[in-house]
Design a protein around this motif. Structure first.
Motif, PDB file in Angstrom:
ATOM      1  N   GLY A   1       0.811  -1.209   0.000  1.00 40.08           N
ATOM      2  CA  GLY A   1       0.000   0.000   0.000  1.00 40.08           C
ATOM      3  C   GLY A   1       0.842   1.255   0.000  1.00 40.08           C
ATOM      4  N   ASN A   2       1.915   1.245   0.790  1.00 34.86           N
ATOM      5  CA  ASN A   2       2.823   2.393   0.818  1.00 34.86           C
ATOM      6  C   ASN A   2       3.495   2.597  -0.531  1.00 34.86           C
ATOM      7  N   LEU A   3       3.963   1.503  -1.135  1.00 33.92           N
ATOM      8  CA  LEU A   3       4.641   1.626  -2.425  1.00 33.92           C
ATOM      9  C   LEU A   3       3.684   2.160  -3.485  1.00 33.92           C
ATOM     10  N   GLY A   4       2.476   1.629  -3.529  1.00 33.31           N
ATOM     11  CA  GLY A   4       1.510   2.106  -4.503  1.00 33.31           C
ATOM     12  C   GLY A   4       1.188   3.573  -4.321  1.00 33.31           C
ATOM     13  N   THR A   5       1.046   3.990  -3.069  1.00 28.60           N
ATOM     14  CA  THR A   5       0.768   5.405  -2.784  1.00 28.60           C
ATOM     15  C   THR A   5       1.943   6.284  -3.182  1.00 28.60           C
ATOM     16  N   ILE A   6       3.163   5.820  -2.945  1.00 26.67           N
ATOM     17  CA  ILE A   6       4.355   6.587  -3.320  1.00 26.67           C
ATOM     18  C   ILE A   6       4.426   6.745  -4.836  1.00 26.67           C
ATOM     19  N   ILE A   7       4.094   5.700  -5.584  1.00 24.55           N
ATOM     20  CA  ILE A   7       4.075   5.805  -7.051  1.00 24.55           C
ATOM     21  C   ILE A   7       3.048   6.856  -7.480  1.00 24.55           C
ATOM     22  N   ARG A   8       1.917   6.862  -6.824  1.00 20.87           N
ATOM     23  CA  ARG A   8       0.872   7.850  -7.136  1.00 20.87           C
ATOM     24  C   ARG A   8       1.339   9.264  -6.792  1.00 20.87           C
ATOM     25  N   ILE A   9       2.034   9.404  -5.674  1.00 26.57           N
ATOM     26  CA  ILE A   9       2.586  10.707  -5.263  1.00 26.57           C
ATOM     27  C   ILE A   9       3.610  11.187  -6.286  1.00 26.57           C
ATOM     28  N   ALA A  10       4.489  10.277  -6.702  1.00 22.85           N
ATOM     29  CA  ALA A  10       5.496  10.642  -7.702  1.00 22.85           C
ATOM     30  C   ALA A  10       4.826  11.157  -8.970  1.00 22.85           C
TER      31      ALA A  10
END
Length: 248
Positions: A113-122
């Motif tokens: 979940g954190n990784l997916g959110t970070i990709i979205r933030i990027a």
């Protein structure tokens, strides 16, 4: 109608070893599937009558299924009318160049979940490249894909020996890292290019990577000295950090 063999095949793709063996990954929902279909044709498209594609790309196998059949293959608690299987992107032969762009580097971020959110933030902040250590979660895990909300279509994720990558950068490349003994991000000069390193959820940035940080950043709590939690969630910290870089 969907066969038992097809159900078994799709369910197997929950595991990384099967995704790698088949060289594919699964995406679900109109937003995620729609964004991915703008850059690549799925090998398999499964959907209910509630979602109909404008056109099925040549070479794509299409299956029209019932809601009950979609539930049998979906990885979601509440399926969203469409599931697609896409080929994994071909890894780039070269690693990202940080001399003219801002790049995220993830050191052991393990929660999907954190990784997916970070990709979205990027994606939101115009960061097109993320470099991950091998122990970072797999970007093509179904949970990661879902959390990106389609941003995986626009952000390239590369896995490599992070320490080795950082040591091969030109000496004048700024390497930023969020650390509890850093200087306030709100007063530290920031550049429009370089590397931003974010660390593991529990341990932060690992010691070998920490030694390579050239600019140590701190997101201070308020008010200073007030008792509070010992750290921020890594995805939230990434959002704050990226926002401050872009604000400058």
């Amino acid at each position: 109608m969907i066969s038992k063999a097809k159900i078994k095949y799709i369910r197997s793709l929950e595991l990384k070893k099967h995704r790698n063996a088949e060289n594919v990954f699964v995406a679900e929902g109109p937003k995620v599937v729609g964004d991915l279909m703008t850059i690549a044709a799925p090998t398999l498209l499964i959907h209910t009558a509630h979602w109909m594609p404008v056109a099925v790309p040549p070479g794509t196998e299409e299956l029209l299924v019932s809601d009950d059949e979609l539930r049998k293959v979906s990885f979601l608690q509440h399926p969203q009318d469409v599931l697609a299987v896409f080929s994994l992107p071909t890894p780039s032969a070269t690693l990202p160049d940080a001399s003219h762009a801002l790049i995220l580097a993830l050191d052991g971020v393990q929660d999907p979940g954190n990784l997916g959110t970070i990709i979205r933030i990027a994606d939101w902040f115009g960061i097109e490249q993320i470099v991950c250590s091998p122990d970072t979660a797999d970007a093509y895990n179904p949970k990661v894909i879902q959390a990106t909300m389609g941003s995986i279509a626009r952000v390239s994720v590369t896995y490599t020996d992070l320490a080795q990558y950082l040591t091969t950068l030109p000496a004048d490349t700024p390497i930023y890292g969020t650390l509890l003994d850093g200087d306030s991000i709100y007063t530290t000069p920031l550049t429009a290019h370089g590397i931003i390193v974010m660390g593991n959820e529990g341990k932060g940035i690992s010691t070998p990577i920490r030694r390579l940080i050239t600019h140590r950043l701190l997101i201070p709590n308020y008010p200073v000295g007030h008792p509070t939690t010992d750290s921020l969630n890594v995805a939230i910290a990434t959002a704050i950090t990226c926002s401050e870089f872009r604000r400058r």
